[in-house]
Write a protein that holds these residues in place. Structure first.
Motif, PDB file in Angstrom:
ATOM      1  N   THR A 192      -2.144   2.337   4.534  1.00  0.00           N
ATOM      2  CA  THR A 192      -1.817   0.766   4.062  1.00  0.00           C
ATOM      3  C   THR A 192      -1.680   0.526   2.864  1.00  0.00           C
ATOM      4  O   THR A 192      -2.412   1.410   2.111  1.00  0.00           O
ATOM      5  CB  THR A 192      -3.063   0.011   4.737  1.00  0.00           C
ATOM      6  OG1 THR A 192      -4.211   0.306   4.212  1.00  0.00           O
ATOM      7  CG2 THR A 192      -3.195   0.093   6.397  1.00  0.00           C
ATOM      8  N   ARG A 233      -5.421   5.714   2.949  1.00  0.00           N
ATOM      9  CA  ARG A 233      -5.167   6.387   4.215  1.00  0.00           C
ATOM     10  C   ARG A 233      -5.970   5.985   5.066  1.00  0.00           C
ATOM     11  O   ARG A 233      -7.498   6.120   4.729  1.00  0.00           O
ATOM     12  CB  ARG A 233      -5.163   7.839   4.159  1.00  0.00           C
ATOM     13  CG  ARG A 233      -4.750   8.505   5.563  1.00  0.00           C
ATOM     14  CD  ARG A 233      -4.527  10.059   5.286  1.00  0.00           C
ATOM     15  NE  ARG A 233      -3.419  10.179   4.769  1.00  0.00           N
ATOM     16  CZ  ARG A 233      -2.066  10.468   5.227  1.00  0.00           C
ATOM     17  NH1 ARG A 233      -1.907  10.315   6.638  1.00  0.00           N
ATOM     18  NH2 ARG A 233      -1.104  10.818   4.281  1.00  0.00           N
ATOM     19  N   PRO A 260       8.077   4.553   8.615  1.00  0.00           N
ATOM     20  CA  PRO A 260       8.018   5.848   8.542  1.00  0.00           C
ATOM     21  C   PRO A 260       8.191   6.177   7.001  1.00  0.00           C
ATOM     22  O   PRO A 260       9.226   5.737   6.412  1.00  0.00           O
ATOM     23  CB  PRO A 260       9.225   6.190   9.399  1.00  0.00           C
ATOM     24  CG  PRO A 260      10.045   5.172   9.685  1.00  0.00           C
ATOM     25  CD  PRO A 260       9.376   4.261   9.372  1.00  0.00           C
ATOM     26  N   LYS A 301      -3.966   8.078  10.812  1.00  0.00           N
ATOM     27  CA  LYS A 301      -2.659   8.274  10.774  1.00  0.00           C
ATOM     28  C   LYS A 301      -1.810   7.418   9.916  1.00  0.00           C
ATOM     29  O   LYS A 301      -0.691   7.626   9.737  1.00  0.00           O
ATOM     30  CB  LYS A 301      -2.148   8.632  12.008  1.00  0.00           C
ATOM     31  CG  LYS A 301      -2.757   9.685  12.886  1.00  0.00           C
ATOM     32  CD  LYS A 301      -2.077   9.945  14.214  1.00  0.00           C
ATOM     33  CE  LYS A 301      -2.923  10.909  15.090  1.00  0.00           C
ATOM     34  NZ  LYS A 301      -2.117  11.169  16.332  1.00  0.00           N
ATOM     35  N   LEU A 302      -2.554   6.185   9.405  1.00  0.00           N
ATOM     36  CA  LEU A 302      -1.624   5.231   8.981  1.00  0.00           C
ATOM     37  C   LEU A 302      -2.191   5.078   7.429  1.00  0.00           C
ATOM     38  O   LEU A 302      -3.331   5.624   6.873  1.00  0.00           O
ATOM     39  CB  LEU A 302      -1.977   3.887   9.304  1.00  0.00           C
ATOM     40  CG  LEU A 302      -1.663   3.792  10.725  1.00  0.00           C
ATOM     41  CD1 LEU A 302      -2.054   2.323  11.349  1.00  0.00           C
ATOM     42  CD2 LEU A 302      -0.234   3.928  11.084  1.00  0.00           C
ATOM     43  N   PRO A 360       4.573   0.840  12.166  1.00  0.00           N
ATOM     44  CA  PRO A 360       4.324   1.256  10.565  1.00  0.00           C
ATOM     45  C   PRO A 360       5.822   1.812  10.169  1.00  0.00           C
ATOM     46  O   PRO A 360       6.540   2.530  11.132  1.00  0.00           O
ATOM     47  CB  PRO A 360       3.425   2.384  10.751  1.00  0.00           C
ATOM     48  CG  PRO A 360       2.797   2.685  12.263  1.00  0.00           C
ATOM     49  CD  PRO A 360       3.700   1.655  12.818  1.00  0.00           C
ATOM     50  N   THR A 398       2.023  -1.333   6.428  1.00  0.00           N
ATOM     51  CA  THR A 398       1.648  -0.172   7.061  1.00  0.00           C
ATOM     52  C   THR A 398       2.608   1.018   7.158  1.00  0.00           C
ATOM     53  O   THR A 398       3.675   0.789   7.550  1.00  0.00           O
ATOM     54  CB  THR A 398       0.780  -0.430   8.392  1.00  0.00           C
ATOM     55  OG1 THR A 398       1.850  -0.847   9.215  1.00  0.00           O
ATOM     56  CG2 THR A 398      -0.369  -1.263   8.483  1.00  0.00           C
ATOM     57  N   THR A 418       3.661   5.414   8.013  1.00  0.00           N
ATOM     58  CA  THR A 418       3.187   6.792   8.605  1.00  0.00           C
ATOM     59  C   THR A 418       3.858   7.687   7.957  1.00  0.00           C
ATOM     60  O   THR A 418       5.251   7.648   7.786  1.00  0.00           O
ATOM     61  CB  THR A 418       2.898   6.616   9.968  1.00  0.00           C
ATOM     62  OG1 THR A 418       2.483   7.691  10.473  1.00  0.00           O
ATOM     63  CG2 THR A 418       4.538   6.152  10.644  1.00  0.00           C
ATOM     64  N   ASP A 419       3.231   9.060   7.850  1.00  0.00           N
ATOM     65  CA  ASP A 419       4.108  10.154   7.412  1.00  0.00           C
ATOM     66  C   ASP A 419       4.414  10.733   8.726  1.00  0.00           C
ATOM     67  O   ASP A 419       5.114  11.759   8.353  1.00  0.00           O
ATOM     68  CB  ASP A 419       3.249  10.879   6.468  1.00  0.00           C
ATOM     69  CG  ASP A 419       2.024  11.216   6.714  1.00  0.00           C
ATOM     70  OD1 ASP A 419       1.527  10.741   7.599  1.00  0.00           O
ATOM     71  OD2 ASP A 419       1.438  11.832   5.863  1.00  0.00           O
ATOM     72  N   GLU A 420       4.119  10.539   9.734  1.00  0.00           N
ATOM     73  CA  GLU A 420       4.328  11.099  10.955  1.00  0.00           C
ATOM     74  C   GLU A 420       5.301  10.723  11.658  1.00  0.00           C
ATOM     75  O   GLU A 420       5.545   9.392  12.161  1.00  0.00           O
ATOM     76  CB  GLU A 420       2.944  11.128  11.928  1.00  0.00           C
ATOM     77  CG  GLU A 420       1.773  12.017  11.545  1.00  0.00           C
ATOM     78  CD  GLU A 420       0.765  11.935  12.462  1.00  0.00           C
ATOM     79  OE1 GLU A 420       0.852  11.488  13.566  1.00  0.00           O
ATOM     80  OE2 GLU A 420      -0.340  12.390  12.122  1.00  0.00           O
TER      81      GLU A 420
END
Length: 171
Positions: free
Chosen positions: A64, A58, A118, A61-62, A116, A95, A97-99
């Protein structure tokens, strides 16, 4: 890729909430049963070898995922239908993201190819990431060296819709 067969030796689902600044590394080597299952799924003669490694970390916010993939595949030539061997050695960086995006999005929105991916469901399967990289690295039109297309003996002849009628009249 919900239709992807379950490959036990290529599964490593990580809980996204647990991924931090300490790298999570996994190594994979496909079992014989998984290679056969994958070959059947892809409609190819065989998968001789499939291995790789992936590291998730992590960064803000990303998340990889960096790794390497190695594969030896038996494919069918698109020209001669003869079998050929395809070797794949591929490094990758993805990449995630979980947001998920919030708010109303316009119905017609261009996809940002550099955005990125999701993560849904709170899990990131590194084995699935490796398999997706394999699919992207495969030659979409494998052609055996020296393969020549079949030549139609009537190629170049002028064809008319009345040719069939003319043959009937001759009989």
């Amino acid at each position: 890729m919900s239709d992807l067969p379950v490959l036990e030796s290529f599964s490593a689902a990580l809980d996204v909430a647990q991924i931090g600044d300490v790298p999570e590394r996994r190594k994979f080597t496909a079992s014989e049963a998984d290679r056969e299952s994958l070959a059947a799924f892809l409609g190819m003669p065989g998968v001789q070898a499939l291995s790789g490694e992936a590291t998730a970390i992590r960064r803000g916010k990303l998340i990889t995922v960096e790794g390497h993939l190695s594969a030896t595949l038996t494919r069918s030539c698109v020209v001669s239908l003869e079998e050929l061997t395809e070797e794949i050695e591929e490094d990758f960086l993805e990449t995630f993201t979980d947001e998920l995006p919030t708010g109303d999005l316009p119905e017609e929105m261009e996809a940002d190819l550099d955005a990125p991916e999701p993560i849904e469901g709170g899990k990131l399967d590194l084995g699935t990431v490796l398999l997706e990289q394999l699919f992207l690295a495969m030659d979409p039109h494998p052609r055996k060296e020296g393969a020549e297309p079949q030549v139609d003996p009537k190629a170049g002849e002028r064809i008319s819709p009345f040719d069939v009628l003319g043959k009937l009249k001759q009989d």
